[in-house]
Scaffold this active site. Structure first.
Site, PDB file in Angstrom:
ATOM      1  CB  CYS A  90      -0.937   0.013   1.206  1.00  0.00           C
ATOM      2  SG  CYS A  90      -1.936  -1.477   1.352  1.00  0.00           S
ATOM      3  CG  HIS A 351      -6.443   1.245  -0.045  1.00  0.00           C
ATOM      4  ND1 HIS A 351      -5.278   1.784  -0.559  1.00  0.00           N
ATOM      5  CD2 HIS A 351      -6.041   0.334   0.890  1.00  0.00           C
ATOM      6  CE1 HIS A 351      -4.237   1.216   0.022  1.00  0.00           C
ATOM      7  NE2 HIS A 351      -4.678   0.335   0.904  1.00  0.00           N
ATOM      8  CB  CYS A 381       0.023   1.043   7.432  1.00  0.00           C
ATOM      9  SG  CYS A 381      -1.714   0.777   6.971  1.00  0.00           S
TER      10      CYS A 381
END
EC number: 2.3.1.9
Length: 395
Positions: A90, A351, A381
């Protein structure tokens, strides 16, 4: 060693498409090309002027070799362009940006495009036993998105199990997570209504086929889907009597983002007005199952690197992989929730894994301008236990 200042002179993102939504027919490389082209056009920079490209991408299976280079060539950059695909899960888009800044600071480039792209809708299924033939029994398909994007590589558990651990260790109940998710949706809806995203979004034309005109997508698809009653009643996904649900977690999405980074000398030469200056970054890691709180370790490192006190920061963007991630890191660092993710985040907007790290930098740069603010911090994160953070200053 050269140690030049690095500026963000352009920052754009595509709208974020829902899983199987408007962008389902577009591969990540196409979305990345659209973002890069849009970023360069904003400041009228010729593709041939770019020295290097770094693009984050997580689930690269079936995209072909070096997706970053495909993005660059698809945006019209010359075949001589040097391109690197970055996979830090990510945090890929943010790591790409950090690498771009470091490349300029060391004197190896003057103009770098950095960003990320992901089409979660197009992540393939794998048939790992078929290479040499299954000898006996059933043949399973492995979900590439789950395997390479959304599961812990060490224990095989979904990322949501780590979110449940975070909620338990930091005493964050279901109601708090649901309330945060609702707030994220409402903030994103308000940002859309007030056109706060208008500057950062580059529209995407999607072929419809059968002689019909292309569909022009200009805004994120997810924010309109809020149903408060359903959000509060949906069952936990990862644990019996758990607190993390599909509704208070980020959604699966498609999208891309791109930043144009430039040395101070080149900014002066071209007479450009930058959006922001990159003044520091920091990264951290801990136990893989505790990746959710790694931003609370990376942010202080980034602030120290930038020579900035926490009290000087005007706004934060902390990627909402899950509501509990933003809630926990805000709690640990003692941040003002009214200064964190003020236009919503991954829960409401989406996302797309490889893009989110650079997307939040893009959003943050425009927030600083819109709010007449000075210092912003972005953090994300990443699976495996890590996090990246970056500090920018409006100029």
């Amino acid at each position: 060693m050269v140690n030049t200042e690095v500026y963000i002179v352009s920052a754009v993102r595509t709208p974020m498409g829902s899983f199987g939504g408007s962008f389902a027919s577009l591969p990540a490389t196409k979305l990345g090309s659209i973002a890069i082209k849009g970023a360069l056009e904003r400041v009228n920079i010729k593709p041939s002027d770019v020295d290097e490209v770094f693009m984050g991408n997580v689930v690269s299976a079936n995209l072909g070799q070096n997706p970053a280079r495909q993005c660059a060539l698809g945006a019209g950059l010359p075949r001589s362009i040097v391109c690197t695909t970055v996979n830090k899960v990510c945090a890929s888009g943010m790591k790409a940006t950090i690498l771009g800044a470091q490349t300029i600071m060391t004197g190896n480039a003057e103009i770098v495009v950095a960003g990320g792209t992901e089409s979660m809708s197009n992540a393939p299924y794998y048939a790992p036993k078929n290479r040499f033939g299954a000898k006996y029994g059933n043949v399973e398909l492995v979900d590439g998105l789950l395997r390479d994007g959304l599961s812990d590589a060490y224990d095989g558990l979904p990322m949501g199990n780590a979110a449940e651990l975070c909620a338990e260790e930091h005493s964050i109940d279901r109601a708090s997570q649901d309330a945060f998710a609702i707030s994220s949706y409402k903030r994103a809806q308000n940002a859309q209504a007030t056109k706060a995203f208008e500057q950062e979004i580059v529209p995407v034309e999607v072929p419809v086929g059968r002689g019909k005109p292309n569909k022009l997508v200009t805004e994120d698809e997810e924010p309109k889907n809020l149903n408060e009653d359903k959000l509060k009643s949906v069952r936990a996904v990862f644990k019996s009597n758990g607190t993390v649900t599909a509704a208070n977690a980020s959604t699966l999405n498609d999208g891309a983002s791109a930043l144009v980074l430039m040395s101070a000398a080149k900014v002066k030469e071209l007479g450009l007005k930058p959006l922001a200056k990159i003044i520091g970054w920091g990264e951290a890691a801990q136990d893989p199952e505790r990746f959710t709180t790694s931003p609370s370790l990376a942010i202080p490192k980034a602030l120290k690197h930038a020579g900035i006190e926490a009290s000087q920061v005007d706004y934060y963007e902390i990627n909402e992989a899950f509501s509990v991630v933003a809630v926990a890191n805000t709690k640990i660092l003692g941040l003002d929730p009214e200064r964190v993710n003020i236009n919503g985040g991954g829960v409401a907007m989406g996302h797309p894994l490889g893009s989110s790290g650079s997307r939040i930098i893009c959003t943050l740069a425009y927030i600083l301008a819109q709010k007449d603010a000075k210092i912003g911090v972005a953090a994300v994160c990443n699976g495996g236990g890590g996090a990246s953070s970056i500090v920018i200053e409006r100029v």
